[in-house]
Design an enzyme around this catalytic site. Structure first.
Site, mmCIF file in Angstrom:
data_model
loop_
_atom_site.group_PDB
_atom_site.id
_atom_site.type_symbol
_atom_site.label_atom_id
_atom_site.label_comp_id
_atom_site.label_asym_id
_atom_site.label_seq_id
_atom_site.Cartn_x
_atom_site.Cartn_y
_atom_site.Cartn_z
ATOM 1 N N LYS A 22 0.981 -1.143 0.034
ATOM 2 C CA LYS A 22 0.085 0.070 0.072
ATOM 3 C C LYS A 22 1.130 1.179 0.112
ATOM 4 O O LYS A 22 0.624 2.222 -0.887
ATOM 5 C CB LYS A 22 -0.840 0.138 1.181
ATOM 6 C CG LYS A 22 -1.577 1.310 1.543
ATOM 7 C CD LYS A 22 -2.390 1.367 2.849
ATOM 8 C CE LYS A 22 -1.700 1.755 4.159
ATOM 9 N NZ LYS A 22 -1.376 2.947 4.332
ATOM 10 N N ASN A 23 1.853 1.069 0.948
ATOM 11 C CA ASN A 23 2.582 2.476 0.931
ATOM 12 C C ASN A 23 3.614 2.704 -0.255
ATOM 13 O O ASN A 23 4.522 3.560 -0.083
ATOM 14 C CB ASN A 23 3.345 2.651 2.383
ATOM 15 C CG ASN A 23 2.265 2.556 3.366
ATOM 16 O OD1 ASN A 23 1.162 3.329 3.208
ATOM 17 N ND2 ASN A 23 2.721 2.429 4.851
ATOM 18 N N CYS A 116 -4.803 12.206 12.636
ATOM 19 C CA CYS A 116 -5.504 10.921 12.826
ATOM 20 C C CYS A 116 -5.424 10.250 14.049
ATOM 21 O O CYS A 116 -4.786 10.685 14.896
ATOM 22 C CB CYS A 116 -5.176 9.938 11.361
ATOM 23 S SG CYS A 116 -3.514 9.410 11.875
ATOM 24 N N ARG A 121 0.494 14.256 12.827
ATOM 25 C CA ARG A 121 0.790 14.057 11.552
ATOM 26 C C ARG A 121 0.890 15.489 10.761
ATOM 27 O O ARG A 121 0.319 15.712 9.697
ATOM 28 C CB ARG A 121 -0.330 13.136 10.697
ATOM 29 C CG ARG A 121 -0.931 12.047 11.463
ATOM 30 C CD ARG A 121 0.260 10.898 11.593
ATOM 31 N NE ARG A 121 0.926 10.557 10.330
ATOM 32 C CZ ARG A 121 0.322 9.405 9.821
ATOM 33 N NH1 ARG A 121 -0.789 8.825 10.182
ATOM 34 N NH2 ARG A 121 0.993 8.937 8.484
ATOM 35 N N ASP A 313 5.054 0.437 12.025
ATOM 36 C CA ASP A 313 3.567 -0.215 11.539
ATOM 37 C C ASP A 313 3.548 -1.823 11.787
ATOM 38 O O ASP A 313 2.569 -2.084 11.566
ATOM 39 C CB ASP A 313 3.450 -0.144 10.087
ATOM 40 C CG ASP A 313 3.526 1.334 9.553
ATOM 41 O OD1 ASP A 313 3.529 1.696 8.291
ATOM 42 O OD2 ASP A 313 3.083 2.095 10.353
ATOM 43 N N ARG A 407 -8.428 -0.787 4.687
ATOM 44 C CA ARG A 407 -7.594 0.078 4.117
ATOM 45 C C ARG A 407 -6.228 -0.310 3.704
ATOM 46 O O ARG A 407 -5.829 -0.169 2.612
ATOM 47 C CB ARG A 407 -7.225 1.333 5.125
ATOM 48 C CG ARG A 407 -8.601 2.040 5.552
ATOM 49 C CD ARG A 407 -8.012 3.540 6.399
ATOM 50 N NE ARG A 407 -6.981 4.449 5.765
ATOM 51 C CZ ARG A 407 -6.379 5.028 6.210
ATOM 52 N NH1 ARG A 407 -6.640 5.489 7.522
ATOM 53 N NH2 ARG A 407 -5.484 5.825 5.564
HETATM 54 C C1 EPZ Z 1 4.499 6.770 6.536
HETATM 55 O O1 EPZ Z 1 3.767 7.904 6.981
HETATM 56 C C2 EPZ Z 1 3.507 5.509 6.267
HETATM 57 N N1 EPZ Z 1 2.458 6.210 5.270
HETATM 58 C C3 EPZ Z 1 3.062 5.233 7.732
HETATM 59 O O2 EPZ Z 1 2.032 4.240 7.591
HETATM 60 C C4 EPZ Z 1 4.144 4.709 8.514
HETATM 61 O O3 EPZ Z 1 3.620 4.671 9.750
HETATM 62 C C5 EPZ Z 1 4.958 6.219 8.480
HETATM 63 O O4 EPZ Z 1 5.541 6.380 7.350
HETATM 64 C C6 EPZ Z 1 6.504 5.670 9.384
HETATM 65 O O5 EPZ Z 1 7.187 4.812 8.765
HETATM 66 C C7 EPZ Z 1 2.588 6.137 4.279
HETATM 67 O O6 EPZ Z 1 3.605 5.730 3.534
HETATM 68 C C8 EPZ Z 1 1.471 6.405 3.322
HETATM 69 P P1 EPZ Z 1 6.438 10.140 8.563
HETATM 70 P P2 EPZ Z 1 4.131 9.324 7.122
HETATM 71 O O7 EPZ Z 1 6.567 11.560 7.912
HETATM 72 O O8 EPZ Z 1 5.284 9.813 5.878
HETATM 73 C C9 EPZ Z 1 6.724 13.362 12.024
HETATM 74 C C10 EPZ Z 1 0.304 2.954 7.628
HETATM 75 O O9 EPZ Z 1 -0.201 2.240 8.741
HETATM 76 N N2 EPZ Z 1 6.515 14.542 10.808
HETATM 77 O O10 EPZ Z 1 7.788 9.108 8.344
HETATM 78 O O11 EPZ Z 1 3.265 10.407 7.422
HETATM 79 C C11 EPZ Z 1 5.712 12.627 12.077
HETATM 80 O O12 EPZ Z 1 4.930 13.376 13.220
HETATM 81 C C12 EPZ Z 1 0.767 4.259 7.926
HETATM 82 O O13 EPZ Z 1 0.307 2.319 6.727
HETATM 83 C C13 EPZ Z 1 6.653 15.861 11.113
HETATM 84 O O14 EPZ Z 1 6.915 16.254 12.283
HETATM 85 O O15 EPZ Z 1 5.126 9.424 8.441
HETATM 86 C C14 EPZ Z 1 6.165 11.284 12.596
HETATM 87 O O16 EPZ Z 1 6.518 11.522 14.114
HETATM 88 C C15 EPZ Z 1 0.451 4.890 9.141
HETATM 89 N N3 EPZ Z 1 6.734 16.597 10.172
HETATM 90 C C16 EPZ Z 1 7.767 11.265 11.975
HETATM 91 O O17 EPZ Z 1 7.824 12.582 11.486
HETATM 92 C C17 EPZ Z 1 6.397 16.261 8.758
HETATM 93 O O18 EPZ Z 1 6.311 17.289 7.859
HETATM 94 C C18 EPZ Z 1 7.608 10.221 11.029
HETATM 95 O O19 EPZ Z 1 6.670 10.295 10.295
HETATM 96 C C19 EPZ Z 1 6.487 14.886 8.551
HETATM 97 C C20 EPZ Z 1 6.460 13.987 9.560
#
Ligand code: EPZ
Length: 428
Positions: A22-23, A116, A121, A313, A407
Site C-alpha cells: 500500500k505504502n 488521525c 501528522r 507499522d 484500508r
Molecule cells: C508513512 O507515514 C507511512 N504512510 C505510515 O504508514 C508509517 O507509519 C510512517 O511513514 C512511518 O514509517 C505512508 O507511507 C502512506 P513520517 P508518514 O512522515 O510519511 C513526523 C500505515 O499504517 N513528521 O515518516 O506520514 C511525524 O509526526 C501508515 O500504513 C513531522 O514532524 O510518516 C512522525 O512523528 C501509518 N513533520 C515522524 O515524522 C512532517 O512534515 C515520521 O513520520 C512529517 C512527519
C-alpha cells in the site's frame, strides 16, 4: 457497517501470498502526474486506500483502468490542481500529490490532511522542502496553496526526522527542478526505493537509493512509467506474527525477506525458527519445543525506529505476540505520539499491559492467555493487532469498525481462511 468475527484458538498453518505494498502504491500512483501519457503500474493492491487515491487522481483529470492487479493511469489531461478536503481527510497520504502537481503544473492546492488516530501528522517538512525549491506556500482555510513564479530550483534540504512521505514528495518535486537537489537525512524505507526506481525508469536522475542522502539532477521532461509495486512488508510481517501468536507454523510467499530485517531477528529472539528463501519466509517451532509440547514464546523488547529499525507499522501486532509470550516485554514507540490505541482493546481480551508515556510494558500470559471479547478497531495497524489477538484467543472475538482493516489488507478473510483460521464478516 460490518464486523469481523474470529473463532480463535486454532494454530495457523500453510502458505499465504503477500499483495503489493500500500505504502509504495500510493506514492507511485501520485508520480504518474509527473509525465503526460499512459503509465502502467503492476502488482497494485486493491484496497480502500488505493481506490481512494485513484479517485483523487480522477478528480485531477487522470483516467484510470484496473485489470486484475495492473492499473493503467493516463495523466495527459490534468483539469486542475486541487485535492479536496473530502478526499484528503479520509486519507492523509493524499498530500503526496503536492510535489508532482507543482513540478508538472507549477501550482497545487491540497487540503491539510489533519490528524488521525495515531497522531497530529504535521507536514511542515513537506512545506519546508518545497519552499527550499522556490515554491511559495500559503496555509489558509485548511489548505496548502502552493505555486511557483519561476521554475523550481534545486537546493540542499535537511530533514530533522527522516519522514517517509516528505522524502517522497520532495523526490517528485525535485526530478523536474533546474539543477541539483540533495535530500539529507532522507527516509530509507523500501517504498522509497520503489519510487526511485520508477522515477529513474521515467528518465529521472536520482542517486543514493537505500541511503539517507539522495542526489537528484533535475531533467526537463519525463516519460510514462511501466513498473511493479514491491510486496507489502507490513502485510507480510502481520501474517508472520499471526502464525507465531497462534503457535502455528507457516510460510509467507511473494515477499522480500530483506525488507523485514528487524522483525525476523525479533521472531528468532522470541524462540522461533525463521527460514528465508529469495521470496518467502517460514516461521516454525524448534523441534525440541514441539516434542515437549512446550511451545512458548520468549518475551523480547522492541523500540520502533525509521527503517531499517523495527517498523512502527508492526508495533501493535508485536504487542499482541508479547501478550501471549511468557515473560515481560517493553515496547517503546518513538515515531508516533498516540500509537497505543490497541492497548485498551487488548486488555479487554485479558492482556496484561501497562502504558507509561511512549512505552508499554507487556506481561505475557502464554499462548492460551487471551480470551475472545467484543472489541473496536481504531486505526489500520491497531485493528490488525486485534485480529491476531482474536486468532490466538480462546472463544469468539467480534471486531467492529473494520473499515480500518480494509484500508491496508487485501483479501484478509480469504487469506486467513487459507491459513486455517475461522473468520468471517457479519453485518453489525
Ligand atoms: C508513512 O507515514 C507511512 N504512510 C505510515 O504508514 C508509517 O507509519 C510512517 O511513514 C512511518 O514509517 C505512508 O507511507 C502512506 P513520517 P508518514 O512522515 O510519511 C513526523 C500505515 O499504517 N513528521 O515518516 O506520514 C511525524 O509526526 C501508515 O500504513 C513531522 O514532524 O510518516 C512522525 O512523528 C501509518 N513533520 C515522524 O515524522 C512532517 O512534515 C515520521 O513520520 C512529517 C512527519
Amino acid at each position: 457497517m460490518e464486523k469481523l468475527i474470529v473463532e480463535g484458538g486454532r494454530p495457523l498453518s500453510g502458505e499465504v501470498r503477500v499483495s503489493g505494498a500500500k505504502n509504495a502504491a500510493l506514492p507511485l500512483i501520485a508520480a504518474t502526474l509527473l509525465a503526460p501519457g499512459k503509465h502502467v503500474l503492476r502488482n497494485v493492491p486493491d484496497l480502500r486506500d488505493t481506490r481512494t487515491f485513484i479517485r483523487l487522481m480522477e478528480e485531477l483529470g487522470v483516467s484510470s483502468e484496473r485489470r486484475g492487479d495492473i492499473v493503467t493511469l493516463d495523466s495527459t489531461n490534468l483539469v486542475h490542481a486541487e485535492a479536496s478536503y473530502d478526499l484528503v481527510k479520509t486519507m492523509r497520504a493524499s498530500v503526496l500529490v503536492l510535489g508532482p502537481l507543482i513540478a508538472r503544473l507549477g501550482r497545487a492546492k491540497v487540503s491539510l490532511p489533519g490528524g488521525c488516530a495515531i497522531g497530529e501528522r504535521p507536514i511542515d517538512f513537506h512545506i519546508m522542502g518545497l519552499e527550499a525549491l522556490g515554491v511559495s506556500c500559503r496555509l489558509e482555510n485548511g489548505y496548502v496553496d502552493a505555486k511557483i513564479d519561476t521554475p523550481l530550483q534545486g537546493n540542499v534540504i535537511y530533514f530533522d526526522i527522516p519522514s517517509v512521505t516528505a522524502t517522497e514528495n520532495l523526490l517528485m518535486a525535485a526530478v523536474l527542478a533546474e539543477g541539483v537537489t540533495v535530500l539529507k537525512n532522507a527516509a530509507r524505507e523500501p517504498e522509497i526505493g520503489n519510487l526511485i526506481d520508477m522515477l529513474n525508469g521515467m528518465g529521472a536522475d536520482i542517486k543514493g537509493k537505500e541511503s539517507d542522502k539522495l542526489i537528484i539532477e533535475g531533467v526537463k521532461t519525463l516519460s510514462p512509467a511501466d513498473c511493479t509495486i514491491i510486496p507489502d512488508r507490513i502485510e507480510a510481517g502481520t501474517y508472520l506474527i499471526a502464525i507465531a501468536a497462534t503457535g502455528g507454523s507457516g510460510t509467507v510467499t511473494h515477499c522480500v525477506p530483506s525488507h523485514l530485517p528487524a522483525l525476523l531477528e525479533k521472531l528468532r529472539a522470541v524462540g522461533l525458527n525463521v527460514s528465508e528463501t529469495e521470496d518467502t519466509v517460514t516461521v516454525s517451532w524448534p523441534k525440541k519445543s514441539k516434542d515437549s509440547g512446550s511451545n512458548q514464546l520468549q518475551s523480547v523488547n522492541i523500540k520502533t525506529m525509521p527503517y531499517p529499525g523495527y517498523p512502527t507499522d508492526l508495533q501493535a501486532q508485536f504487542m499482541t505476540l508479547m501478550a501471549v509470550a511468557t515473560g515481560v516485554s517493553r515496547i517503546n514507540e518513538t515515531i508516533f505520539e498516540n500509537r497505543f490505541m490497541h492497548v485498551a482493546e487488548l486488555k479487554r481480551m485479558g492482556a496484561d499491559i501497562t502504558v507509561d508515556g511512549y512505552s508499554a510494558v507487556v506481561t505475557g500470559k502464554g499462548l492460551d492467555g487471551l480470551s475472545g471479547a467484543p472489541v473496536m478497531a481504531t486505526d489500520l495497524r491497531a485493528s490488525s493487532s486485534l485480529v491476531i489477538a482474536g486468532l490466538a484467543a480462546s472463544g469468539r472475538t467480534e471486531i467492529t469498525r473494520i473499515y480500518h482493516l480494509e484500508r491496508g489488507y487485501e483479501n484478509l478473510v480469504k487469506k486467513l481462511t487459507r491459513l486455517g483460521a475461522r473468520v468471517w464478516k457479519e453485518r453489525e
